[in-house]
Design a protein around this motif. Structure first.
Motif, PDB file in Angstrom:
ATOM      1  N   THR A  51     -14.887  -4.791  15.626  1.00  3.43           N
ATOM      2  CA  THR A  51     -13.964  -5.093  14.532  1.00  3.43           C
ATOM      3  C   THR A  51     -12.639  -4.347  14.667  1.00  3.43           C
ATOM      4  OG1 THR A  51     -14.682  -3.299  13.058  1.00  3.43           O
ATOM      5  CG2 THR A  51     -15.962  -5.348  13.001  1.00  3.43           C
ATOM      6  N   GLN A  52     -12.421  -3.651  15.778  1.00  2.10           N
ATOM      7  CA  GLN A  52     -11.182  -2.882  15.943  1.00  2.10           C
ATOM      8  C   GLN A  52      -9.981  -3.777  15.679  1.00  2.10           C
ATOM      9  OE1 GLN A  52     -10.941  -0.474  19.472  1.00  2.10           O
ATOM     10  NE2 GLN A  52      -8.779  -0.030  19.218  1.00  2.10           N
ATOM     11  N   ARG A  53      -9.079  -3.303  14.854  1.00  2.00           N
ATOM     12  CA  ARG A  53      -8.004  -4.145  14.337  1.00  2.00           C
ATOM     13  C   ARG A  53      -6.766  -4.183  15.227  1.00  2.00           C
ATOM     14  NH1 ARG A  53      -7.279  -1.069   8.939  1.00  2.00           N
ATOM     15  NH2 ARG A  53      -5.580  -2.570   8.631  1.00  2.00           N
ATOM     16  N   ASP A  54      -6.371  -3.036  15.748  1.00  2.00           N
ATOM     17  CA  ASP A  54      -5.152  -2.947  16.554  1.00  2.00           C
ATOM     18  C   ASP A  54      -5.385  -2.001  17.727  1.00  2.00           C
ATOM     19  OD1 ASP A  54      -3.063  -4.583  15.174  1.00  2.00           O
ATOM     20  OD2 ASP A  54      -3.585  -3.265  13.501  1.00  2.00           O
ATOM     21  N   PHE A  55      -4.442  -2.029  18.672  1.00  2.00           N
ATOM     22  CA  PHE A  55      -4.594  -1.267  19.909  1.00  2.00           C
ATOM     23  C   PHE A  55      -3.277  -0.558  20.230  1.00  2.00           C
ATOM     24  CE2 PHE A  55      -7.135  -5.067  19.750  1.00  2.00           C
ATOM     25  CZ  PHE A  55      -8.416  -4.577  19.947  1.00  2.00           C
TER      26      PHE A  55
END
Length: 262
Positions: free
Chosen positions: A194-198
């Protein structure tokens, strides 16, 4: 004495059997009432879309437009978009709730429904790189909610179901299914799908290597650093230790067309 005991046991068994029969009948009755209510609500949502489908200036009829979006928003203040596969595989309104519990057991129109409503992870923003959307696998009716996503694990179903649109408030975004894989719940301790941004390409590459390495079928294209994408998540039938994840890259974004009345 033995006859009295035997008679008592027999009567007790009869009472137990009657109790089971009554309880089962009640469960079946309640389920049927729930199904009818759910179908009625689904028909209501569909009728809202049908009633707000004007034609554009060239005479082309659109199945969903800004009027449709506004009308559904009026039905539920947490409505944020409508997800529809071009093939019709899945066609559901999406909500962005204040927590991830409520819509597990409530319909879009706010009534109790064990089939729930597909919802965006409550911590997500609609501007995130990766937007996670949850939907139930409905055991009793595999045509409902996100149950049909299971078909995407078969290669022969990919071409017909590889694209879908999300009708957001101010744009119509088209997505292409890029990775389809089973995720072990136990792996969540070391990998967050579910990681939203990088913050960097290396961080993204580390994230995307997991779906790349576990893809169930041959799909078209890939998700690269800088792309926007959606993660659809549903349960796996008779396997609580796994989840089915479908990652889809945004391939286009367009404004709602100018429309005229019918």
């Amino acid at each position: 004495m033995k006859k009295n005991v035997l008679s008592l046991i027999t009567n007790l068994l009869i009472v137990i059997c009657l109790g089971i029969a009554i309880f089962s009948s009640y469960q079946i009755f309640s389920y049927e009432i729930g199904v009818r209510k759910s179908k009625k609500e689904n028909n209501h949502v569909s009728s809202i879309i049908d009633d707000t489908a004007p034609t554009d200036s060239s005479g082309k009829k659109w199945s969903f437009n800004k009027d449709s979006w506004n009308a559904l928003k009026a039905q539920n203040s947490e409505f944020v978009g409508y997800l529809r596969f071009d093939s019709g595989l899945v066609s559901e309104p999406l909500v962005l709730p204040v927590n991830n519990d409520y819509y597990l057991t409530h319909s879009f129109l706010d009534s109790y429904d064990e089939a729930g409503t597909p919802f965006v992870d409550y911590i997500d923003s609609l501007t995130d790189t990766n937007i996670t959307i949850y939907g139930h696998y409905v055991y009793a009716d595999t045509t409902r909610m996100f149950s049909p996503l299971t078909l995407l694990t078969k290669q022969e179903n990919y071409q017909a179901n590889k694209t879908f649109k999300v009708y957001w408030e101010n744009s119509i975004d088209t997505y292409q299914v890029t990775y389809v894989y089973y995720f072990k719940v136990a792996d969540y301790a070391t990998y967050d799908y579910t990681q939203r941004d990088f913050s960097s390409k290396s961080e993204f590459d580390n994230f995307i290597s997991h779906p790349q390495g576990n893809n169930e079928i041959d799909t078209e294209g890939q998700i690269s650093y800088g792309d926007k994408f959606i993660t659809l998540q549903t349960c796996v039938r008779y396997n609580d230790a796994k989840r089915l994840l479908v990652l889809a890259r945004r391939v286009s974004s367009e404004a709602y067309p100018a429309t005229t009345t019918k």
